[in-house]
Write a protein that holds these residues in place. Structure first.
Motif, mmCIF file in Angstrom:
data_model
loop_
_atom_site.group_PDB
_atom_site.id
_atom_site.type_symbol
_atom_site.label_atom_id
_atom_site.label_comp_id
_atom_site.label_asym_id
_atom_site.label_seq_id
_atom_site.Cartn_x
_atom_site.Cartn_y
_atom_site.Cartn_z
ATOM 1 N N TRP A 83 0.626 -1.216 0.031
ATOM 2 C CA TRP A 83 -0.040 0.069 -0.184
ATOM 3 C C TRP A 83 0.865 1.271 0.106
ATOM 4 O O TRP A 83 0.072 2.523 0.080
ATOM 5 C CB TRP A 83 -1.079 0.110 1.151
ATOM 6 N N ASN A 102 -0.608 -6.801 -2.014
ATOM 7 C CA ASN A 102 -1.150 -6.931 -0.550
ATOM 8 C C ASN A 102 -2.825 -6.414 -0.798
ATOM 9 O O ASN A 102 -2.777 -5.346 -1.017
ATOM 10 C CB ASN A 102 -0.637 -6.552 0.653
ATOM 11 N N THR A 128 -8.620 -4.037 -0.405
ATOM 12 C CA THR A 128 -8.556 -2.749 0.306
ATOM 13 C C THR A 128 -8.068 -1.589 -0.320
ATOM 14 O O THR A 128 -8.722 -0.634 0.054
ATOM 15 C CB THR A 128 -7.478 -3.254 1.642
ATOM 16 N N VAL A 184 -14.459 4.172 0.380
ATOM 17 C CA VAL A 184 -14.799 4.618 1.468
ATOM 18 C C VAL A 184 -13.918 5.830 1.741
ATOM 19 O O VAL A 184 -14.495 6.627 2.451
ATOM 20 C CB VAL A 184 -14.549 3.484 2.678
ATOM 21 N N ASN A 189 -7.360 -10.950 0.513
ATOM 22 C CA ASN A 189 -8.082 -10.973 1.750
ATOM 23 C C ASN A 189 -9.441 -11.429 1.545
ATOM 24 O O ASN A 189 -10.210 -10.656 0.511
ATOM 25 C CB ASN A 189 -8.181 -9.476 2.691
ATOM 26 N N TRP A 218 -14.925 -3.555 12.330
ATOM 27 C CA TRP A 218 -15.363 -4.112 11.194
ATOM 28 C C TRP A 218 -15.208 -5.648 11.245
ATOM 29 O O TRP A 218 -15.688 -6.452 10.457
ATOM 30 C CB TRP A 218 -14.626 -3.743 9.973
ATOM 31 N N TRP A 242 -1.105 -12.303 11.945
ATOM 32 C CA TRP A 242 -0.965 -10.866 12.069
ATOM 33 C C TRP A 242 -1.127 -10.333 13.406
ATOM 34 O O TRP A 242 -2.349 -10.515 13.673
ATOM 35 C CB TRP A 242 -2.007 -10.232 11.082
ATOM 36 N N ASP A 292 -5.567 3.713 9.372
ATOM 37 C CA ASP A 292 -6.161 5.024 9.781
ATOM 38 C C ASP A 292 -6.697 4.782 11.447
ATOM 39 O O ASP A 292 -6.835 5.734 12.010
ATOM 40 C CB ASP A 292 -7.660 5.124 9.156
HETATM 41 C C1 GBH Z 1 -5.104 -6.348 6.528
HETATM 42 O O1 GBH Z 1 -6.155 -5.774 6.051
HETATM 43 C C2 GBH Z 1 -4.075 -5.628 6.343
HETATM 44 O O2 GBH Z 1 -3.220 -6.180 5.324
HETATM 45 C C3 GBH Z 1 -2.894 -5.233 7.311
HETATM 46 O O3 GBH Z 1 -1.850 -4.093 6.936
HETATM 47 C C4 GBH Z 1 -3.491 -4.820 8.495
HETATM 48 O O4 GBH Z 1 -2.887 -4.299 9.652
HETATM 49 C C5 GBH Z 1 -4.619 -5.861 9.225
HETATM 50 O O5 GBH Z 1 -5.466 -6.433 8.135
HETATM 51 C C6 GBH Z 1 -5.486 -5.706 10.316
HETATM 52 O O6 GBH Z 1 -6.413 -4.626 9.972
HETATM 53 O O7 GBH Z 1 -12.410 1.552 7.884
HETATM 54 O O8 GBH Z 1 -14.478 0.182 8.364
HETATM 55 O O9 GBH Z 1 -13.911 0.948 5.954
HETATM 56 C C7 GBH Z 1 -7.288 -6.335 6.554
HETATM 57 C C8 GBH Z 1 -8.476 -5.897 5.884
HETATM 58 C C9 GBH Z 1 -9.678 -3.728 5.029
HETATM 59 C C10 GBH Z 1 -9.866 -4.370 7.239
HETATM 60 C C11 GBH Z 1 -10.157 -2.406 5.544
HETATM 61 C C12 GBH Z 1 -10.330 -3.138 7.796
HETATM 62 C C13 GBH Z 1 -11.302 -1.005 7.127
HETATM 63 C C14 GBH Z 1 -12.800 -1.222 7.294
HETATM 64 N N1 GBH Z 1 -9.067 -4.470 6.123
HETATM 65 N N2 GBH Z 1 -11.045 -2.563 6.675
HETATM 66 S S1 GBH Z 1 -13.591 0.525 7.519
#
Ligand code: GBH
Length: 445
Positions: free
Chosen positions: A128, A171, A175, A183, A227, A324, A399, A408
Motif C-alpha cells: 500500500w 497485498n 483494500t 470509503v 483478503n 469491522w 498478523w 487509519d
Molecule cells: C489487513 O487488512 C492488512 O493487510 C494489514 O495491513 C492490517 O494491519 C490488518 O489487516 C489488520 O487490519 O475502515 O470500516 O472501512 C485487513 C482488511 C480492510 C480490514 C479495511 C479493515 C477497514 C474497514 N482491512 N478494513 S473500514
C-alpha cells in the motif's frame, strides 16, 4: 499457565510452516532515512483528520533500526517463516528509475538475518505504500503505474535473487479499491466508485506483469495475497441468497477470478454496467497477463459477512476492538475449503489472521492477551479441519509479529504477538507469543 492443551491433540502435517507477518509502513519508521522517498501513506497520515490521533508511521515500531532485535524475537518464538513487505519508495524514491542501493541494502540485511536464524523470508512487493510521485502521476488509476510496478519488482528480484523463496505481489488489492477509493479511509482517501474498479484492474495488471518479470528475472515462488470473506445469507429468502452471491462477487471473485481463471465475474461486470471504467479499461491481452500461472495463493482471513435481502451486512458474531471484525473461526474453514473447491488444489498459505486487543503492560512486566490466545487457537483449529478435509495449506502467518501502525486506526489497535511500548520502543512478548511458541514447538494444539 493453562494455555497448553494436551500435546498432539491437533497435529499439523510435518513441515507445516508457522509464521508471523508485518508490513513496511506499519513497522519500519525511519521515514526520511537512506534516501527513502515519500509514499501516499506519508501524505495521508500527515494530513489532519485522516488517522486517529493524527498518528503517522514516521517512527512506528522503529524496526528499520531495531530489525536485529526483532529477528532475535522471531528466533525466540521459533518462527519458520516471516512475511514482511518491501517499501517501494525505499527502493525507488519516486517510483521510477535507478534503484536506491541503501534501501535495497536494508532488505538484504533483513533477509540475511532471517537465513542466519533459520527463518524463511516471505516478501510482499506492495503493501500500500505507493510512491507519492506516482500518485501525482495518476496513481493506480493510471495504467502506466502497473508497468512501473513491474520495473520495481524486477529490481527487487535481481537484488534479492534466490534468497527469498516466496514472493507475494500486491497485498489485498481489494483494500486499496474499497478503502483507498470507495470509503476513503485509506490513502489516497478517495470516494469515487468508478475510479475504484479501474484501480482494481490496474492492480491485477500490476500483479500479472510482476509475475512475468519474476519468470524472467526471479527465483523462488510467487503468488497474490488476497483478503477473502465468506458471505453468508442472513435468512432463507431468495433475496438474501442473491445479495450474498453478489457480495461474494465484489469481495472475493472480483479478485480471485481474473488471476486464477482469466475472467472477471460476469455478475459483477453486469452490476457495474458497460460504461464502467473497469469494463472500458480492459484491453486485449490483459486477462492473459493477469492470469499468468502462479505458484501459490496467499489467503488473509479476518471476518465474514452476513447479508440480508437488501445486501446490508448485518452483525451476527461478536466483534473485536476493530468494529469491522466479527469473530467467526468457522469462516476460516469455509474460505479455505471454498477456494480449494472452486479454484483447484493450488498450494495455499495463510498470510494474515489475527485480532486487536486493548493490551497494557502489567506491573509485573507481562501482557495478558488471553483473548488473542483464544482467537488464534480457534482459528488454528479451523485451519486444521480444512487441512484434514484435503486443503493444501502449507503455512500460517499470524498478523502481526509486532504491535504497529494500524493505518487509519493509528496506534490504538494493538495486533501484535509482541507488545511495543512506543515511548521506549521496548518489546515484550505477550502471553499469546509464549503460547504460540508452544504451538510451533508441538506443531499443533
Ligand atoms: C489487513 O487488512 C492488512 O493487510 C494489514 O495491513 C492490517 O494491519 C490488518 O489487516 C489488520 O487490519 O475502515 O470500516 O472501512 C485487513 C482488511 C480492510 C480490514 C479495511 C479493515 C477497514 C474497514 N482491512 N478494513 S473500514
Amino acid at each position: 499457565r493453562t494455555d497448553a492443551p494436551p500435546a498432539g491433540a491437533l497435529r499439523f502435517p510435518p513441515g507445516f510452516g508457522w509464521g508471523a507477518a508485518t508490513s513496511a509502513y506499519q513497522i519500519e519508521g525511519a521515514a526520511k532515512e537512506d534516501g527513502r522517498g515519500e509514499s501516499i501513506w506519508d501524505t495521508f497520515s500527515r494530513t489532519p483528520g485522516r488517522t486517529r490521533n493524527g498518528d503517522t508511521g514516521d517512527v512506528a515500531a522503529d524496526h528499520y533500526h531495531r530489525y536485529a532485535e526483532d529477528l532475535d524475537l522471531m528466533r525466540d518464538l521459533g518462527l519458520h517463516s516471516y512475511r514482511f513487505s518491501i517499501s517501494w519508495p525505499r527502493v525507488q524514491a519516486d517510483g521510477t528509475g535507478a534503484p536506491n542501493q541503501r534501501g535495497l541494502d536494508f532488505y538484504r540485511r533483513l533477509v540475511d538475518g532471517l537465513h542466519e536464524r533459520g527463518i524463511a523470508p516471505m516478501a510482499t512487493l506492495f503493501h500500500w505504500d505507493l510512491p507519492q510521485a506516482l500518485q501525482d502521476a495518476g496513481g493506480w488509476e493510471s495504467r502506466d503505474v502497473a508497468h512501473r510496478f513491474a520495473d520495481y519488482a524486477e529490481i527487487v528480484f535481481r537484488a534479492l535473487g534466490d534468497r527469498v523463496p516466496v514472493w507475494l505481489t500486491v497485498n489485498e488489492p481489494k483494500t486499496v479499491v474499497q478503502n483507498g477509493y470507495l470509503v476513503g479511509h485509506h490513502a489516497p482517501g478517495r470516494q469515487d466508485p468508478d475510479a475504484a474498479y479501474l484501480v482494481a484492474h490496474h492492480l491485477h495488471l500490476a500483479h500479472g506483469l510482476a509475475v512475468a518479470a519474476h519468470r524472467a528475472t526471479g527465483a523462488g515462488r510467487i503468488g497474490p495475497a488476497l483478503n477473502l470473506h465468506p458471505c453468508y445469507p442472513a435468512d432463507d429468502s431468495p433475496e438474501a441468497a442473491r445479495a450474498a452471491r453478489l457480495h461474494d462477487g465484489y469481495e472475493n471473485r472480483l479478485y480471485l477470478d481474473p488471476i486464477l481463471t482469466g475472467r472477471y465475474p460476469q455478475d459483477v461486470l453486469d452490476d457495474l454496467g458497460p460504461d464502467s471504467r473497469l469494463v472500458r479499461g480492459i484491453r486485449d491481452g490483459d486477462l492473459a497477463t493477469i492470469s499468468a500461472p502462479v505458484d501459490l495463493l496467499a489467503v488473509q482471513y479476518y471476518t465474514p459477512y452476513y447479508l440480508d435481502g437488501d445486501g446490508t451486512s448485518i452483525p451476527r458474531w461478536p466483534t473485536s476492538q476493530a468494529p469491522w471484525q466479527q469473530i467467526h473461526p468457522d469462516g476460516m474453514y469455509d474460505i479455505l475449503t471454498r477456494v480449494t473447491r472452486d479454484y483447484g488444489p493450488i498450494p495455499l498459505t495463510v498470510t494474515e489472521n489475527g485480532l486487536p486487543t486493548p493490551d497494557t503492560l502489567g506491573a509485573d512486566g507481562t501482557v495478558d492477551d488471553a483473548r488473542r490466545v483464544a482467537f488464534l487457537r480457534d482459528h488454528f483449529a479451523a485451519a486444521h479441519r480444512a487441512v484434514a478435509a484435503g486443503v493444501p495449506l502449507e503455512s500460517y502467518h499470524v498478523w502481526s509479529l509486532l504491535d504497529n501502525f494500524e493505518w487509519d486506526a493509528g496506534y490504538d489497535e494493538r495486533w501484535g504477538l509482541v507488545y511495543v511500548d512506543y515511548q521506549t520502543q521496548q518489546r515484550v512478548l505477550k502471553r499469546s507469543a509464549h503460547w504460540y511458541r508452544q504451538v510451533i514447538a508441538a506443531n499443533g494444539l
